[in-house]
Motif scaffolding. Structure first.
Motif, PDB file in Angstrom:
ATOM      1  N   ASP A 272       1.925 -13.720  14.154  1.00  0.00           N
ATOM      2  CA  ASP A 272       2.136 -15.031  13.532  1.00  0.00           C
ATOM      3  C   ASP A 272       2.729 -16.024  14.525  1.00  0.00           C
ATOM      4  N   GLY A 296       4.782 -19.703   9.572  1.00  0.00           N
ATOM      5  CA  GLY A 296       4.247 -19.128   8.338  1.00  0.00           C
ATOM      6  C   GLY A 296       3.543 -17.824   8.659  1.00  0.00           C
ATOM      7  N   ARG A 297       2.675 -17.387   7.740  1.00  0.00           N
ATOM      8  CA  ARG A 297       1.946 -16.139   7.924  1.00  0.00           C
ATOM      9  C   ARG A 297       0.449 -16.400   8.119  1.00  0.00           C
ATOM     10  N   ASN A 313      -1.377 -21.981   8.292  1.00  0.00           N
ATOM     11  CA  ASN A 313      -0.962 -20.614   7.972  1.00  0.00           C
ATOM     12  C   ASN A 313      -1.553 -20.212   6.623  1.00  0.00           C
ATOM     13  N   ASN A 315      -1.842 -17.372   4.771  1.00  0.00           N
ATOM     14  CA  ASN A 315      -1.214 -16.517   3.762  1.00  0.00           C
ATOM     15  C   ASN A 315       0.173 -16.965   3.320  1.00  0.00           C
ATOM     16  N   SER A 316       0.728 -17.992   3.960  1.00  0.00           N
ATOM     17  CA  SER A 316       1.983 -18.559   3.463  1.00  0.00           C
ATOM     18  C   SER A 316       1.762 -19.952   2.887  1.00  0.00           C
ATOM     19  N   ASN A 318       0.861 -22.945   4.039  1.00  0.00           N
ATOM     20  CA  ASN A 318       1.514 -24.115   4.624  1.00  0.00           C
ATOM     21  C   ASN A 318       0.899 -24.494   5.963  1.00  0.00           C
ATOM     22  N   GLU A 339       2.800 -28.071   2.172  1.00  0.00           N
ATOM     23  CA  GLU A 339       2.391 -26.955   1.331  1.00  0.00           C
ATOM     24  C   GLU A 339       0.964 -27.169   0.842  1.00  0.00           C
TER      25      GLU A 339
END
Length: 352
Positions: A272, A296-297, A313, A315-316, A318, A339
């Motif tokens: 990440d 983030g992820r 990112n 999977n998060s 954002n 977001e």
């Protein structure tokens, strides 16, 4: 409306056609703050976007079992999108769309089905019937990811005379000549078994091409003989820090060269992070520089815009902004994030 200090960018997401799946974002060039201006419904999972040179038409793949590619007219002054229709790609999970420099054809890579398509572009930017389709064959050593061909990107050269296709499943970069809308096999470049070529970035000088390999998290440097359509291997290095032990979740994702041609950036999922590499001005070779956490992820995609780097990112949910230091190329977090549900592609917009 966007403000004078803002630059605009489109966001492709994994969302349904009932939701606003393509969003128009605005980035404050001074603070790194981001906001959403508007959204577009009517397309499923627009996971990759491409804007034509004049900024008048946006193309988006629809990543689903029966893949599609759509065209949208860009409204002058606002960036709002108006649908121009779509076409079936005759493949599954299309994951990349690009535009010939002349603007007369677009190209699509279908991850499932192993096929690459060409579509002619009409005068209004809409798409004609498919003019070419090539289908890859073979497999790789990773039966979990390379059980079949998986074209992951298709990039025209600067002349529009050839396209380069990265196939993750068969560890090859395949070069095709573009002749009257057809794709004619030109050359195949082999990568190490299990590399998984994903995306590539062309240096502004056109002298070098940088390839990111998803499965073994490496970057391959090629000398680019565009006249003859050939790539010569110069270097291979890890996209991850030297003291980091990669795990099964570590897969490299995106790669871009800075507009000045001095810096290369690569994103790493699992770790990440976004890595910085210095480009030798004489040889094009890379030297590892620095890594920053993406904020983030799963940083699947990123873009360079307005002196900043924006990391999407997935999977998060954002998007995070970083200021690029002009001298060192280092990424400095601005402290701002936006977001967004499953952001997977960022494409800058230059308003006409």
């Amino acid at each position: 409306m966007h403000q004078p200090n803002e630059v605009l960018f489109y966001i492709g997401t994994y969302n349904t056609k009932e939701e606003e799946a393509i969003l128009l974002g605005a980035l404050d060039k001074e603070t790194g703050e981001m906001r959403v201006l508007n959204g577009t419904k009517g397309i499923e999972n627009p996971s990759y976007l491409a804007l034509n040179r004049s900024g008048t038409v946006l193309y988006a793949v629809s990543e689903q079992d029966e893949g599609e590619v759509h065209a949208f007219a860009v409204e002058d002054g606002t960036g709002a999108l108006h649908p121009l229709g779509g076409r079936r790609t005759e493949g599954g999970a299309p994951c990349y769309v690009s535009i010939r420099p002349q603007g007369d054809y677009i190209f699509v890579a279908n991850y499932m089905g192993g096929n690459v398509n060409a579509f002619p572009v009409n005068t209004d930017g809409s798409l004609g019937e498919m003019s070419a389709q090539v289908r890859h064959e073979g497999s790789g050593i990773r039966q979990d990811r390379q059980e079949a061909p998986h074209p992951h990107s298709v990039i025209p050269d600067s002349t529009g005379g050839r396209v380069l296709v990265c196939d993750l499943g068969i560890d090859q970069v395949l070069l095709y000549r573009v002749e009257d809308g057809k794709l004619i096999t030109h050359r195949e470049v082999n990568l190490p078994p299990g590399a998984g070529p994903r995306h590539l970035a062309v240096h502004p000088s056109k002298q070098w091409i940088y390839l990111i390999n998803e499965l073994d998290s490496t970057i391959t440097v090629f000398a680019n003989d565009e006249q003859n359509g050939d790539l010569k291997l110069l270097q291979s290095l890890s996209s991850l820090p030297e003291n980091y032990t990669a795990g099964s979740d570590d897969t490299a994702a995106d790669i871009h060269v800075s507009p000045c041609g001095r810096f290369l950036y690569a994103s790493n999922r699992g770790h990440d992070s976004v890595g910085l590499f210095y480009i030798d001005a004489e040889t094009g070779l890379l030297e590892s520089g620095d890594w920053v956490i993406s904020g983030g992820r799963t940083p699947r995609n990123f873009t360079i815009i307005g002196g900043m780097l924006l990391a999407a990112n997935q999977n998060s949910n954002n998007i995070v902004s970083f200021r690029i230091d002009r001298e060192s190329g280092r990424l400095i977090p601005t402290g701002n994030e936006l977001e967004i549900t499953a952001p997977v592609c960022l494409t800058p917009l230059q308003l006409i």
